[in-house]
Motif scaffolding. Structure first.
Motif, PDB file in Angstrom:
ATOM      1  N   LYS B  43       0.702  -1.060   0.177  1.00 32.35           N
ATOM      2  CA  LYS B  43       0.024  -0.047  -0.032  1.00 32.35           C
ATOM      3  C   LYS B  43       1.125   1.590   0.160  1.00 32.35           C
ATOM      4  N   SER B  44       1.942   1.198   0.406  1.00 31.60           N
ATOM      5  CA  SER B  44       3.025   2.277   0.396  1.00 31.60           C
ATOM      6  C   SER B  44       3.639   2.646  -0.731  1.00 31.60           C
ATOM      7  N   THR B  45       3.754   3.791  -1.124  1.00 33.94           N
ATOM      8  CA  THR B  45       4.191   4.436  -2.665  1.00 33.94           C
ATOM      9  C   THR B  45       5.713   3.945  -2.306  1.00 33.94           C
ATOM     10  N   GLU B  46       6.541   4.062  -1.389  1.00 35.59           N
ATOM     11  CA  GLU B  46       7.776   3.841  -1.399  1.00 35.59           C
ATOM     12  C   GLU B  46       8.234   2.468  -1.592  1.00 35.59           C
ATOM     13  N   LEU B  48       6.228   0.279  -3.063  1.00 32.81           N
ATOM     14  CA  LEU B  48       5.885   0.054  -4.421  1.00 32.81           C
ATOM     15  C   LEU B  48       6.786   0.574  -5.575  1.00 32.81           C
ATOM     16  N   LYS B  49       7.471   1.618  -5.360  1.00 35.63           N
ATOM     17  CA  LYS B  49       8.563   2.032  -5.910  1.00 35.63           C
ATOM     18  C   LYS B  49       9.506   0.833  -6.148  1.00 35.63           C
ATOM     19  N   ASN B  52       8.407  -2.049  -8.319  1.00 33.62           N
ATOM     20  CA  ASN B  52       8.593  -1.599  -9.824  1.00 33.62           C
ATOM     21  C   ASN B  52       9.966  -1.774 -10.247  1.00 33.62           C
TER      22      ASN B  52
END
Lengths: 249, 249
Positions: B43-46, B48-49, B52
């Protein structure tokens, strides 16, 4: 009062190790409840030195290996100072270190060591924050704990209201002036508050608005310096150029 | 290779947390074995980065909450890099930090952060000393670990024989010259080795005889500064005066 493993809610805390107990007795004798020794420790000259001081000053003591094992975190703890928790006030018209929401006991201890090393002895702590009497704080301060004034504040506004004469400087990576420039202008000023943010979040905009901002020149390859390293560098940089004066304090 | 709680004898170690895993991939991609994620972390953008980047670079990954809980030391660890241990060489004709018998993982991590911050990237460690791949070292370095060259030496003599062109300076409370004076003369010199002793014992006479000694001006009221604070202050003091150059490195 029963001596058991440290609990935030109790009125007592512990200082572990000969050097730290000596500082406790020297700086806060009124707060000493008792000193505990391990039988085995009495072979060490350092520990015997503590025992002699304790006897000389008529401080209650006890040789009790089991009790020390119960309350200590490390093996090889030979002497423990039991102390009543106390409160402090900060001196007006002096340099202050202000920590916003610090959480790491080792950092606070290291910061206190640096504060005493560079003769800045007032520490404001903005809540929520670590319990300063947590024994790991006292231990990692190597006794500097008892040589620093500290005080908790509910928020930064309360701190600012209590010390309106102090100029506020916040330390942040995107600060406006470099530490080098700042130190040249301010090393002789007393009324300054050096404000450092939480270990992972740094300083928020709500705090920045209260003062001017300073950055420690550093590579973009790291997220940040460790908090206690940042404070240490700042205090070193601000120290009066007169080395002898500092060394003799 | 089975992934289990860290053991010095195994060939793998772990880097915990998004920022540290990013540094691992960026600086030591060849050593990455696998990246582990917790379901909740996605759920955290960090985090997910990181996911990716891992997909883009075709690095093996696994979403496995139980495995992360088994190997991590803290709750809220959402991403873990599994890495093959590797060895480094130190660069000749560069500034070195030399640590004699360091034992505290947090100190080593903090020192690596300061080294990257002030662009001194070679670290010699004299045995006996902490296992540098201990995950707490990597974690407290905040990723700086993967941006520093380090090497173990059996003793100080071996180090000196390998780098005969480096001038040795030992840091000790009773040093001959002050850090301020030393920095003025040596900030532009590359071939210098800055030697710091063990956390509690400092530097022994057997090491002092190899070089000149330096002291950090400080009050007599403390036993010593924390090791990582001493190294940080020294690196800051030695940094080239050209701030922009450091900031851009």
């Amino acid at each position: 009062m029963k001596i058991k493993r440290y609990n935030k809610k109790n009125d007592i805390s512990y200082s572990f190790g000969a050097y730290t107990v000596m500082s406790l007795i020297e700086k806060k004798e009124d707060s000493v409840v008792k000193v505990l020794f391990k039988e085995e420790g009495l072979k060490s000259t350092e520990v015997l030195k503590v025992l002699n001081i304790v006897k000389e000053k008529d401080i209650p003591f006890e040789i009790n290996d089991r009790l020390i094992e119960k309350i200590s975190y490390k093996e090889n703890t030979y002497v423990v100072g039991v102390l009543k928790k106390y409160s402090c006030n900060l001196e007006k018209d002096e340099k202050h270190i202000v920590l916003i929401n610090p959480t790491n006991p080792g950092n606070i201890g290291n910061i206190m060591r640096s504060m005493v090393a560079f003769n800045v002895k007032n520490l404001a702590i903005v809540k929520p924050a670590i319990d300063i009497f947590y024994p790991k704080v006292i231990r990692s301060s190597m006794g500097a704990f008892f040589n620093v004034n500290w005080k908790y504040f509910e928020n930064f506004e309360t701190y600012v209201r209590e010390f309106p004469n102090n100029n506020v400087f916040t330390f942040t990576k995107d600060g406006k002036q470099s530490l080098d420039g700042f130190s040249k202008n301010f090393s002789k000023e007393r009324n300054i508050s050096l404000v450092f943010g939480n270990e992972s979040r740094g300083i928020g905009e709500n705090i920045k608005k209260f003062g001017k901002s300073v950055f420690i020149p550093q590579s973009k390859d790291i997220e940040s310096l460790n908090l206690s390293v940042s404070v240490g560098i700042t205090l070193y940089s601000l120290k009066n150029e007169n080395v002898d004066k500092i060394m003799d304090k």
